[in-house]
Scaffold this active site. Structure first.
Site, PDB file in Angstrom:
ATOM      1  N   GLU A 131      -0.344   3.249   3.265  1.00  0.00           N
ATOM      2  CA  GLU A 131       0.428   4.486   3.075  1.00  0.00           C
ATOM      3  C   GLU A 131      -0.300   5.681   3.708  1.00  0.00           C
ATOM      4  OE1 GLU A 131       0.558   5.591  -1.053  1.00  0.00           O
ATOM      5  OE2 GLU A 131       2.312   6.885  -0.812  1.00  0.00           O
ATOM      6  N   LYS A 180      10.180   6.856   0.551  1.00  0.00           N
ATOM      7  CA  LYS A 180       9.699   6.583  -0.818  1.00  0.00           C
ATOM      8  C   LYS A 180      10.654   7.181  -1.846  1.00  0.00           C
ATOM      9  CE  LYS A 180       5.259   6.878  -3.340  1.00  0.00           C
ATOM     10  NZ  LYS A 180       3.822   7.227  -3.104  1.00  0.00           N
ATOM     11  N   CYS A 239       3.827   2.320  -2.491  1.00  0.00           N
ATOM     12  CA  CYS A 239       2.914   2.676  -3.594  1.00  0.00           C
ATOM     13  C   CYS A 239       3.574   2.815  -4.970  1.00  0.00           C
ATOM     14  CB  CYS A 239       2.132   3.924  -3.233  1.00  0.00           C
ATOM     15  SG  CYS A 239       0.551   4.050  -4.130  1.00  0.00           S
TER      16      CYS A 239
END
Lengths: 299, 299
Positions: free
Chosen positions: B48, B121, B158
């Site tokens: 990331e 995300k 994540c």
């Protein structure tokens, strides 16, 4: 319901073996509930379908004779035990709801002996020696949590263990601990090659539910080798009942083969602490989960 | 897209440290992609926000200078590497979409150098030293999977790791492997007391996604200690990149502190085998999951 909810309480999981004698199984269950209560348990959970050996190893309509109504003989006996010992009992039942409609259910019996909740297994497996789709109509009560004098608790049953949606919904309903009465074991011919991976996956996916939801998870399995009278390979139930805390940490775990009463503490302050530090529930994208209601999202 | 999809392919996870020099980070990434490709990887995933140190330790608008468009400098450089080495690349980008709209994104670059997919995300954390809500507008592309010359793959990022819904939806879209570019580490002041439990929960919940969905999961973390120039405790990124198979078995795992290229094989026949033996997708109760779209199901 207006009552003082304790911040901490002990749960007791009855990991037991089951014989072909239904009355003996019930007597043993009551005996062990009393023992768990004397050891401090306020909520006691029995294994899935604890009244009988795991009849789903065969498809035979004679086994529908084992089904009983709710309330019925089992809940009445366990209600008495609940009142006598002042405990909440999660009582798995092969439920006879109507002719032709049988469920794999769990009644939640409060300390006053009343049935405060009923869960009917939603996810029904069908696998060699686990022919549950033959016996059990899929549940129609959805996912829920139930108020008891010990606290707000939820129960699912066995195969539900593999479904994150079931755990999530039960947690969103406010359960602080999620019970899984279970009957899972090894096919003897697979144990050597796949047994370790199967057991580890079972434990891991449930610890995952605890972590994702910041909730206690308590899985209660039976032990012993059961082989139908008319043959078959049989199943070696793997015990290993356990309690995971809201971060997935195993706080109690039973053996693979022995009967045990597994005790563990549920602490609401621990849930509060874990969810403050890991605020997963805060950040859910509820605007974007609609596809969960689809079988598969084809291209 | 009409192409021969291989039944097996190797993925390469680039576990790397990141300096304050953006160009050096890109150069290192390209170098390691080439190394992974030479080792047989057909899909390579970077950590990331690999272009810079983890700026979210502070809230400062100057860091929006790090954002770049897609396509942009990073995707152009990585497209060249993809073509040169014949690999698919999952390229995390701090995306400048419009003035005031910045995303934590991952572009999927196919072997022909074209961007075949973009993920933004969806779940955005906010925690001391992980002030992501300040920087990142929540994604609006939902959960998806993308066709590449190596196969149909999905990526999340994540914090998404903690959300079973995200994994489920990506799996339902047909991904055979689910990548998680990641930047997670220990607060130095917590490592001793909570470090082990935190790392274990992170690993466990992702293995749970692999198991529940019968899908490969590949998590790619950075390593190294990063402390903002203007002070703070810093973060000790915990590496530990890993690949889990569709039964949650760890087939490759990296160290806590070293740069590594982690290789693992994705085998579509293994997915077929696991899902036949554990047919969880068959038995989902899609009629009963509507509550998933609620924040909390109040009594």
């Amino acid at each position: 319901m207006n009552m003082q909810i304790p911040r901490r309480f002990t749960v007791g999981l009855i990991q037991m073996s089951v014989t072909t004698d239904l009355e003996e199984n019930l007597k043993k269950a009551v005996f062990k509930i009393e023992e768990a209560a004397r050891s401090g348990a306020k909520v006691v959970c029995l294994p899935e379908l604890f009244r009988s050996q795991y009849f789903c190893q065969k498809e035979d309509i004679k086994y529908f004779d084992l089904a009983e109504p709710v309330p019925g003989q089992t809940t009445e006996a366990l209600s008495k035990a609940a009142v006598k010992m002042g405990v909440v009992i999660i009582a798995p039942i092969f439920e006879h709801r109507a002719s032709g409609i049988y469920h794999n259910s769990a009644a939640v019996i409060d300390t006053d002996g009343k049935i405060t909740g009923l869960y009917r297994k939603m996810h029904i497996p069908d696998d060699p020696s686990y022919y549950e789709k033959f016996y059990f109509t899929p549940g129609d009560l959805g996912f829920n949590a139930f108020n008891t004098h010990a606290g707000r608790i939820g129960t699912l049953i066995c195969w539900d263990q593999w479904y994150p949606e079931a755990a999530r919904l039960t947690a969103l309903c406010g359960a602080v601990v999620l019970f899984y009465p279970t009957a899972i074991g090894w096919h003897p011919y697979e144990k050597e090659s796949h047994g370790k991976a199967q057991h580890d996956a079972w434990r891991t996916v449930q610890r995952g539910h605890a972590i994702a939801n910041g909730i206690y998870v308590a899985a209660v399995n039976r032990v012993g080798y059961e082989r139908p009278a008319d043959g078959g390979e049989g199943i070696e139930f793997w015990g290993s009942s356990f309690i995971a805390d809201p971060q997935g940490i195993i706080i109690a775990e039973a053996s693979v083969e022995r009967e045990e009463i597994l005790l563990g503490e549920i602490n609401l302050d621990r849930i509060e602490e874990v969810r403050r530090n890991w605020p997963f529930l805060r950040d859910r994208r509820i605007d974007a989960y609609a596809g969960i209601n689809r079988r598969f999202i084809d291209e």
